[in-house]
Design a protein around this motif. Structure first.
Motif, PDB file in Angstrom:
ATOM      1  N   ASN A 198       3.178   9.946  -6.144  1.00 17.15           N
ATOM      2  CA  ASN A 198       4.134  11.040  -6.291  1.00 17.15           C
ATOM      3  C   ASN A 198       4.551  11.248  -7.736  1.00 17.15           C
ATOM      4  OD1 ASN A 198       3.956  11.210  -3.544  1.00 17.15           O
ATOM      5  ND2 ASN A 198       6.151  11.255  -3.177  1.00 17.15           N
ATOM      6  N   ALA A 199       4.586  10.178  -8.513  1.00 19.21           N
ATOM      7  CA  ALA A 199       4.908  10.321  -9.937  1.00 19.21           C
ATOM      8  C   ALA A 199       3.829  11.136 -10.643  1.00 19.21           C
ATOM      9  CB  ALA A 199       5.036   8.941 -10.585  1.00 19.21           C
ATOM     10  N   ALA A 200       2.563  10.878 -10.287  1.00 19.12           N
ATOM     11  CA  ALA A 200       1.458  11.629 -10.892  1.00 19.12           C
ATOM     12  C   ALA A 200       1.481  13.081 -10.434  1.00 19.12           C
ATOM     13  CB  ALA A 200       0.128  10.974 -10.527  1.00 19.12           C
ATOM     14  N   TYR A 201       1.694  13.296  -9.141  1.00 19.55           N
ATOM     15  CA  TYR A 201       1.700  14.659  -8.622  1.00 19.55           C
ATOM     16  C   TYR A 201       2.927  15.442  -9.082  1.00 19.55           C
ATOM     17  CZ  TYR A 201      -2.005  12.857  -5.645  1.00 19.55           C
ATOM     18  OH  TYR A 201      -3.163  12.287  -5.192  1.00 19.55           O
ATOM     19  N   GLU A 202       3.995  14.735  -9.384  1.00 22.83           N
ATOM     20  CA  GLU A 202       5.203  15.410  -9.885  1.00 22.83           C
ATOM     21  C   GLU A 202       4.901  16.142 -11.188  1.00 22.83           C
ATOM     22  OE1 GLU A 202       9.530  16.120  -9.648  1.00 22.83           O
ATOM     23  OE2 GLU A 202       7.787  15.955  -8.359  1.00 22.83           O
TER      24      GLU A 202
ATOM     25  N   LEU B 121       0.826  -1.206   0.000  1.00 26.05           N
ATOM     26  CA  LEU B 121       0.000   0.000   0.000  1.00 26.05           C
ATOM     27  C   LEU B 121       0.861   1.257   0.000  1.00 26.05           C
ATOM     28  CD1 LEU B 121      -2.767   1.377   0.216  1.00 26.05           C
ATOM     29  CD2 LEU B 121      -2.588   1.146   2.708  1.00 26.05           C
ATOM     30  N   ILE B 122       1.885   1.264   0.830  1.00 18.80           N
ATOM     31  CA  ILE B 122       2.773   2.422   0.911  1.00 18.80           C
ATOM     32  C   ILE B 122       3.500   2.650  -0.416  1.00 18.80           C
ATOM     33  CG2 ILE B 122       4.902   3.292   1.969  1.00 18.80           C
ATOM     34  CD1 ILE B 122       3.943   1.904   4.573  1.00 18.80           C
ATOM     35  N   LEU B 123       4.042   1.583  -0.987  1.00 25.08           N
ATOM     36  CA  LEU B 123       4.774   1.713  -2.255  1.00 25.08           C
ATOM     37  C   LEU B 123       3.863   2.223  -3.372  1.00 25.08           C
ATOM     38  CD1 LEU B 123       7.024  -1.487  -2.236  1.00 25.08           C
ATOM     39  CD2 LEU B 123       7.782   0.894  -2.029  1.00 25.08           C
ATOM     40  N   VAL B 124       2.671   1.645  -3.459  1.00 19.01           N
ATOM     41  CA  VAL B 124       1.737   2.046  -4.520  1.00 19.01           C
ATOM     42  C   VAL B 124       1.304   3.498  -4.349  1.00 19.01           C
ATOM     43  CG1 VAL B 124      -0.580   1.695  -5.440  1.00 19.01           C
ATOM     44  CG2 VAL B 124       0.892  -0.267  -5.023  1.00 19.01           C
ATOM     45  N   ALA B 125       0.864   3.836  -3.132  1.00 18.94           N
ATOM     46  CA  ALA B 125       0.332   5.180  -2.885  1.00 18.94           C
ATOM     47  C   ALA B 125       1.397   6.259  -3.019  1.00 18.94           C
ATOM     48  CB  ALA B 125      -0.297   5.240  -1.504  1.00 18.94           C
ATOM     49  N   ILE B 126       2.565   6.021  -2.441  1.00 20.43           N
ATOM     50  CA  ILE B 126       3.603   7.045  -2.439  1.00 20.43           C
ATOM     51  C   ILE B 126       4.334   7.126  -3.771  1.00 20.43           C
ATOM     52  CG2 ILE B 126       5.752   7.812  -1.378  1.00 20.43           C
ATOM     53  CD1 ILE B 126       3.332   8.199   0.401  1.00 20.43           C
ATOM     54  N   VAL B 127       4.782   5.995  -4.291  1.00 24.25           N
ATOM     55  CA  VAL B 127       5.593   6.018  -5.513  1.00 24.25           C
ATOM     56  C   VAL B 127       4.753   6.407  -6.734  1.00 24.25           C
ATOM     57  CG1 VAL B 127       7.062   4.678  -7.047  1.00 24.25           C
ATOM     58  CG2 VAL B 127       7.223   4.352  -4.578  1.00 24.25           C
ATOM     59  N   ILE B 128       3.659   5.669  -6.974  1.00 25.85           N
ATOM     60  CA  ILE B 128       2.810   5.986  -8.134  1.00 25.85           C
ATOM     61  C   ILE B 128       2.135   7.347  -7.933  1.00 25.85           C
ATOM     62  CG2 ILE B 128       0.786   5.288  -9.470  1.00 25.85           C
ATOM     63  CD1 ILE B 128       1.497   2.416  -8.949  1.00 25.85           C
TER      64      ILE B 128
ATOM     65  N   LEU C  43       9.189  10.698 -15.060  1.00 29.12           N
ATOM     66  CA  LEU C  43       7.765  10.511 -15.332  1.00 29.12           C
ATOM     67  C   LEU C  43       7.028  11.847 -15.291  1.00 29.12           C
ATOM     68  CD1 LEU C  43       6.989   7.245 -13.330  1.00 29.12           C
ATOM     69  CD2 LEU C  43       7.029   7.509 -15.816  1.00 29.12           C
ATOM     70  N   GLY C  44       7.368  12.674 -14.317  1.00 29.02           N
ATOM     71  CA  GLY C  44       6.761  13.990 -14.221  1.00 29.02           C
ATOM     72  C   GLY C  44       7.064  14.848 -15.428  1.00 29.02           C
ATOM     73  N   VAL C  45       8.307  14.800 -15.897  1.00 25.95           N
ATOM     74  CA  VAL C  45       8.708  15.573 -17.078  1.00 25.95           C
ATOM     75  C   VAL C  45       7.961  15.092 -18.314  1.00 25.95           C
ATOM     76  CG1 VAL C  45      10.618  16.043 -18.669  1.00 25.95           C
ATOM     77  CG2 VAL C  45      10.981  16.186 -16.193  1.00 25.95           C
TER      78      VAL C  45
ATOM     79  N   PHE D 190       0.072  15.524 -21.364  1.00 22.55           N
ATOM     80  CA  PHE D 190      -0.779  14.390 -20.995  1.00 22.55           C
ATOM     81  C   PHE D 190      -1.256  14.540 -19.558  1.00 22.55           C
ATOM     82  CE2 PHE D 190      -0.855  10.048 -19.059  1.00 22.55           C
ATOM     83  CZ  PHE D 190      -2.040   9.638 -19.644  1.00 22.55           C
ATOM     84  N   GLU D 191      -2.555  14.507 -19.368  1.00 19.44           N
ATOM     85  CA  GLU D 191      -3.119  14.567 -18.025  1.00 19.44           C
ATOM     86  C   GLU D 191      -3.379  13.138 -17.550  1.00 19.44           C
ATOM     87  OE1 GLU D 191      -3.535  17.059 -16.139  1.00 19.44           O
ATOM     88  OE2 GLU D 191      -3.118  18.701 -17.523  1.00 19.44           O
ATOM     89  N   PRO D 192      -2.550  12.641 -16.648  1.00 17.34           N
ATOM     90  CA  PRO D 192      -2.688  11.244 -16.202  1.00 17.34           C
ATOM     91  C   PRO D 192      -3.867  11.060 -15.263  1.00 17.34           C
ATOM     92  CG  PRO D 192      -0.955  12.318 -14.966  1.00 17.34           C
ATOM     93  CD  PRO D 192      -1.452  13.341 -15.959  1.00 17.34           C
ATOM     94  N   ILE D 193      -5.089  11.291 -15.798  1.00 16.77           N
ATOM     95  CA  ILE D 193      -6.283  11.285 -14.957  1.00 16.77           C
ATOM     96  C   ILE D 193      -6.457   9.967 -14.209  1.00 16.77           C
ATOM     97  CG2 ILE D 193      -8.789  11.474 -14.946  1.00 16.77           C
ATOM     98  CD1 ILE D 193      -7.341  14.080 -15.469  1.00 16.77           C
ATOM     99  N   LEU D 194      -6.304   8.851 -14.940  1.00 16.94           N
ATOM    100  CA  LEU D 194      -6.504   7.558 -14.300  1.00 16.94           C
ATOM    101  C   LEU D 194      -5.491   7.325 -13.185  1.00 16.94           C
ATOM    102  CD1 LEU D 194      -7.320   5.277 -17.387  1.00 16.94           C
ATOM    103  CD2 LEU D 194      -8.906   6.239 -15.698  1.00 16.94           C
TER     104      LEU D 194
END
Length: 407
Positions: free
Chosen positions: A96-100, A87-94, A329-331, A338-342
């Motif tokens: 943060n990549a989207a929020y980046e 849960l931590i890896l998915v929520a934080i890593v994925i 990923l953020g760049v 691209f808006e990574p809505i999903l």
């Protein structure tokens, strides 16, 4: 002042992390649409953040480990341990990549106002040059891996925008009665529920708990530094909360029915800075975007480091690979428009589950005698933590059902 700056610690990065483009936009929207009526939300969110970040800092100083590392070593149930790690890896890593991508995009908006739109044709695609510039700057700062340099850069960058909004909030001279009422008397205007949830969500950030515990464990060793860590947390988070409130106050003076674009928020700065307000806000967005773009991948790297038991430092290859992937990923997402809505929706669901879970785990850890001894939680701290836990459960359920369209 210089002596105080020299003594500042990890909480500076935490405050810089939650004053990002999203916070600037949301606080301004709250001020424009609801005036000063939601200031009480920011006050409560600031106090809750101080309570939680102090617990995370205390845990890091006494144990010398981050929260992710303690999850993998202290939980006896292997099933629960695996669930939390995933849960931590998915929520934080994925997440943060989207929020980046959002952080970099916020900085791009400011740069385009200051220097114009810069696109580069690559075959059939257009490359946003500013996205690459911001990403390159973030990589450079993180690659140096010097904690003090990180602190100083973030303090200066966020300070530019913070002073501008605080000065504006003072100069527009809001009604003292309305100001005190907004701070001390909770109210919920029609249509303000999701703005309320958003204001809390941009202040109490799950990855900041991981980041704070990890940073203090590297900076301070032993119980003798607990007092310094507490003052560092109280001062930095309070200043961050004051800046957020100043943005709401400044925006409340804008004569508009809504905010169409981020740069429309420059109207809130015109009472002080006139025509220069647009450029000042642009500088602020660049600062806010870059600071958040630095802390998000840094937090992700610390989380992976703890979950996988690497014990890697800022300059280790493994550590650098994690934050480099997040930045890239953020760049990519921001430069191609691209808006990574999903991905963002998935991240919201994951973080909606993660916050109450991490608050519960944190409360459990700071009450363990074998971990903290005499420095474990007091009854008052547990009471405050329990209230925050119940609130985080409510907000987590709200965010999840909202994303899924069930409410």
């Amino acid at each position: 002042m210089m002596q105080w700056i020299k003594k500042t610690g990890p909480a500076t990065l935490i405050a810089a992390a939650f004053i990002g483009p999203g916070t600037v936009t949301l606080c301004s929207t709250a001020g424009v649409e609801f005036g000063l009526e939601l200031l009480w939300v920011l006050v409560l969110a600031m106090l809750a953040t101080i309570v939680l970040q102090e617990m995370a800092a205390r845990l890091g100083i006494i144990t010398g480990k981050g929260i992710a590392s303690l999850v993998t070593t202290e939980l006896q149930s292997k099933g629960l341990q695996r669930f939390l790690v995933v849960l931590i890896l998915v929520a934080i890593v994925i997440g943060n990549a989207a929020y980046e991508a959002g952080n970099i995009s916020g900085a791009i908006v400011g740069l385009e106002v200051l220097f114009g739109v810069q696109k580069l044709q690559l075959g059939t695609s257009l490359l946003n040059v500013w996205s690459v510039v911001v990403g390159g700057l973030v990589v450079l700062v993180l690659w140096v891996g010097n904690y003090k340099i990180l602190e100083r850069i973030l303090m200066v960058a966020v300070g530019i925008m913070s002073v501008a909004f605080i000065l504006t909030a003072i100069v527009i001279r809001p009604s003292i009665t309305a100001l005190l009422s907004g701070i001390a008397l909770p109210s919920l205007p029609d249509g303000a529920l999701w703005t309320l949830v958003g204001l809390i969500g941009t202040t109490i950030v799950p990855y900041n708990l991981f980041l704070h515990a990890s940073l203090v464990s590297e900076k301070w060793k032993g119980a003798s530094f607990l007092k310094a860590a507490r003052w560092d947390t109280v001062i930095a988070i309070s200043l961050g909360g004051i800046v957020s409130m100043a943005i709401v106050i400044a925006a409340s003076a804008v004569e508009s029915s809504g905010v169409e674009t981020v740069m429309d928020l420059a109207e809130s700065l015109r009472p002080v800075f006139g025509d220069f307000a647009t450029y000042l806000l642009a500088i602020g967005l660049v600062a806010a975007g870059v600071t958040s773009a630095i802390t998000a991948p840094l937090a992700a790297a610390y989380v992976v480091n703890g979950c996988l038991g690497w014990n890697a430092g800022l300059q280790s290859r493994k550590f650098r690979w994690v934050w480099l992937v997040i930045v890239l990923l953020g760049v990519v997402f921001s430069t191609i428009g691209f808006e990574p809505i999903l991905i963002i929706r998935f991240a919201q669901i994951a973080n909606g589950i993660l916050l109450p879970v991490i608050v519960a785990v944190l409360l459990w850890m700071v009450n363990q005698r074998q971990l903290l001894g005499e420095h474990r939680n007091s009854r008052w701290q547990n009471f405050m933590g329990g209230l925050i836990l119940l609130t985080s459960v409510f907000l987590g359920v709200k965010s999840i059902v909202s994303v899924l369209g069930l409410w």
